[in-house]
Design a protein around this motif. Structure first.
Motif, PDB file in Angstrom:
ATOM      1  N   SER A 224      21.243 -37.426  26.306  1.00 25.30           N
ATOM      2  CA  SER A 224      21.263 -38.101  25.012  1.00 25.30           C
ATOM      3  C   SER A 224      21.916 -37.231  23.937  1.00 25.30           C
ATOM      4  O   SER A 224      22.748 -37.699  23.158  1.00 25.30           O
ATOM      5  CB  SER A 224      19.828 -38.463  24.627  1.00 25.30           C
ATOM      6  N   GLU A 225      21.571 -35.941  23.891  1.00 26.36           N
ATOM      7  CA  GLU A 225      22.133 -35.065  22.846  1.00 26.36           C
ATOM      8  C   GLU A 225      23.637 -34.844  23.069  1.00 26.36           C
ATOM      9  O   GLU A 225      24.375 -34.646  22.108  1.00 26.36           O
ATOM     10  CB  GLU A 225      21.402 -33.714  22.749  1.00 26.36           C
ATOM     11  N   ALA A 226      24.083 -34.916  24.302  1.00 26.65           N
ATOM     12  CA  ALA A 226      25.531 -34.802  24.554  1.00 26.65           C
ATOM     13  C   ALA A 226      26.255 -35.975  23.888  1.00 26.65           C
ATOM     14  O   ALA A 226      27.326 -35.810  23.305  1.00 26.65           O
ATOM     15  CB  ALA A 226      25.811 -34.781  26.051  1.00 26.65           C
TER      16      ALA A 226
ATOM     17  N   ASP B 199      17.326 -42.712  18.378  1.00 24.59           N
ATOM     18  CA  ASP B 199      17.167 -41.844  19.555  1.00 24.59           C
ATOM     19  C   ASP B 199      16.268 -40.652  19.238  1.00 24.59           C
ATOM     20  O   ASP B 199      15.415 -40.270  20.038  1.00 24.59           O
ATOM     21  CB  ASP B 199      18.526 -41.280  20.013  1.00 24.59           C
ATOM     22  N   GLU B 200      16.489 -40.037  18.055  1.00 26.60           N
ATOM     23  CA  GLU B 200      15.730 -38.828  17.722  1.00 26.60           C
ATOM     24  C   GLU B 200      14.241 -39.139  17.526  1.00 26.60           C
ATOM     25  O   GLU B 200      13.382 -38.355  17.937  1.00 26.60           O
ATOM     26  CB  GLU B 200      16.287 -38.135  16.474  1.00 26.60           C
ATOM     27  N   VAL B 201      13.955 -40.307  16.926  1.00 22.12           N
ATOM     28  CA  VAL B 201      12.546 -40.686  16.767  1.00 22.12           C
ATOM     29  C   VAL B 201      11.924 -40.956  18.142  1.00 22.12           C
ATOM     30  O   VAL B 201      10.770 -40.581  18.399  1.00 22.12           O
ATOM     31  CB  VAL B 201      12.391 -41.906  15.818  1.00 22.12           C
ATOM     32  N   ALA B 202      12.703 -41.558  19.050  1.00 23.92           N
ATOM     33  CA  ALA B 202      12.197 -41.792  20.411  1.00 23.92           C
ATOM     34  C   ALA B 202      11.933 -40.449  21.098  1.00 23.92           C
ATOM     35  O   ALA B 202      10.907 -40.271  21.771  1.00 23.92           O
ATOM     36  CB  ALA B 202      13.190 -42.631  21.206  1.00 23.92           C
ATOM     37  N   HIS B 203      12.855 -39.486  20.917  1.00 22.08           N
ATOM     38  CA  HIS B 203      12.640 -38.145  21.508  1.00 22.08           C
ATOM     39  C   HIS B 203      11.383 -37.499  20.910  1.00 22.08           C
ATOM     40  O   HIS B 203      10.597 -36.878  21.617  1.00 22.08           O
ATOM     41  CB  HIS B 203      13.834 -37.219  21.238  1.00 22.08           C
ATOM     42  N   LEU B 204      11.235 -37.652  19.603  1.00 17.69           N
ATOM     43  CA  LEU B 204      10.069 -37.061  18.921  1.00 17.69           C
ATOM     44  C   LEU B 204       8.776 -37.650  19.497  1.00 17.69           C
ATOM     45  O   LEU B 204       7.808 -36.925  19.766  1.00 17.69           O
ATOM     46  CB  LEU B 204      10.173 -37.330  17.414  1.00 17.69           C
TER      47      LEU B 204
ATOM     48  N   LEU C 215      12.498 -29.969  15.867  1.00 15.77           N
ATOM     49  CA  LEU C 215      13.948 -30.149  15.968  1.00 15.77           C
ATOM     50  C   LEU C 215      14.298 -31.645  15.971  1.00 15.77           C
ATOM     51  O   LEU C 215      15.217 -32.090  15.286  1.00 15.77           O
ATOM     52  CB  LEU C 215      14.417 -29.469  17.257  1.00 15.77           C
ATOM     53  N   GLU C 216      13.556 -32.428  16.736  1.00 14.61           N
ATOM     54  CA  GLU C 216      13.794 -33.876  16.802  1.00 14.61           C
ATOM     55  C   GLU C 216      13.499 -34.534  15.453  1.00 14.61           C
ATOM     56  O   GLU C 216      14.231 -35.430  15.018  1.00 14.61           O
ATOM     57  CB  GLU C 216      12.932 -34.520  17.896  1.00 14.61           C
ATOM     58  N   LYS C 217      12.430 -34.084  14.806  1.00 19.18           N
ATOM     59  CA  LYS C 217      12.066 -34.649  13.500  1.00 19.18           C
ATOM     60  C   LYS C 217      13.187 -34.398  12.506  1.00 19.18           C
ATOM     61  O   LYS C 217      13.605 -35.289  11.770  1.00 19.18           O
ATOM     62  CB  LYS C 217      10.758 -34.004  13.021  1.00 19.18           C
TER      63      LYS C 217
HETATM   64 FE   FE2 Z   1      17.046 -35.593  20.148  1.00 15.27          FE
END
Ligand code: FE2
Ligand code: FE2
Length: 182
Positions: free
Chosen positions: A130-132, A47-52, A14-16
């Protein structure tokens, strides 16, 4: 939470996808130029790469590993709602992104509340916040180039379609799984 490894694998994909989606949208600003567009997309992608990175670290610490391929029937169904051709395509892509963000956010908040693993609980709480922010960012960008009545009527249509799509999902260790039937 009965299968945290599978849940982390689903979450990683999902993050990717969220990161690649933001990078795809990076050069798709509407009209001639939209101030703040590139900054918003680079911030979401970062942010998404950091979450991944965080999910894959947690996954390996817990003894799991990433799969090479993964299916996300929820996101695929949502993407089919996008009307092809500008300007509706871009508006719909932003609204689909906002929907995925807000539904993920809702799920992360539940996972943070029920997880009995400290590391997972604080991670789910952090991604919830973060997603909010991403949910708001996509809606704010959509509001910058669409008429308010058009935006709100399309958002309502999307919410109704999404309600049907999430209800069709099978239960299981996925971020966008359906509710088990009793
Ligand atoms: Fe994310
Ligand atoms: Fe996000």
């Amino acid at each position: 939470m009965a299968d945290p490894i599978s849940l982390l694998i689903d979450h990683a994909f999902l993050e990717k996808k969220a990161a690649t989606n933001a990078l795809e949208l990076l050069t798709r600003w509407p009209n001639d130029w939209l101030d703040g567009w590139v900054e918003a997309m680079t911030a979401v992608a970062r942010d998404e790469v950091a979450h991944l990175a965080q999910v894959t670290r947690l996954l390996s610490r817990k003894g799991g590993r990433l799969d090479r391929f993964h299916k996300n029937p929820y996101a695929n169904s949502l993407r089919q709602l996008v009307r092809k051709g500008e300007p509706t395509e871009l508006l719909d892509r932003l609204l689909v992104a906002a929907l995925i963000e807000v539904r993920s956010c809702e799920r992360f908040s539940v996972l943070a509340a029920v997880s009995d693993d400290d590391e997972l609980r604080s991670f789910y709480h952090a991604v919830f916040l973060s997603e909010a922010g991403h949910h708001r960012a996509f809606l704010e960008l959509a509001a910058k180039f669409s008429v308010p009545t058009e935006l709100s009527s399309r958002w309502q249509e999307m919410l109704a379609s999404e309600e049907r799509i999430i209800a069709q999902q099978h239960p299981g260790p996925r971020i966008h799984s359906g509710v088990p039937s009793r």
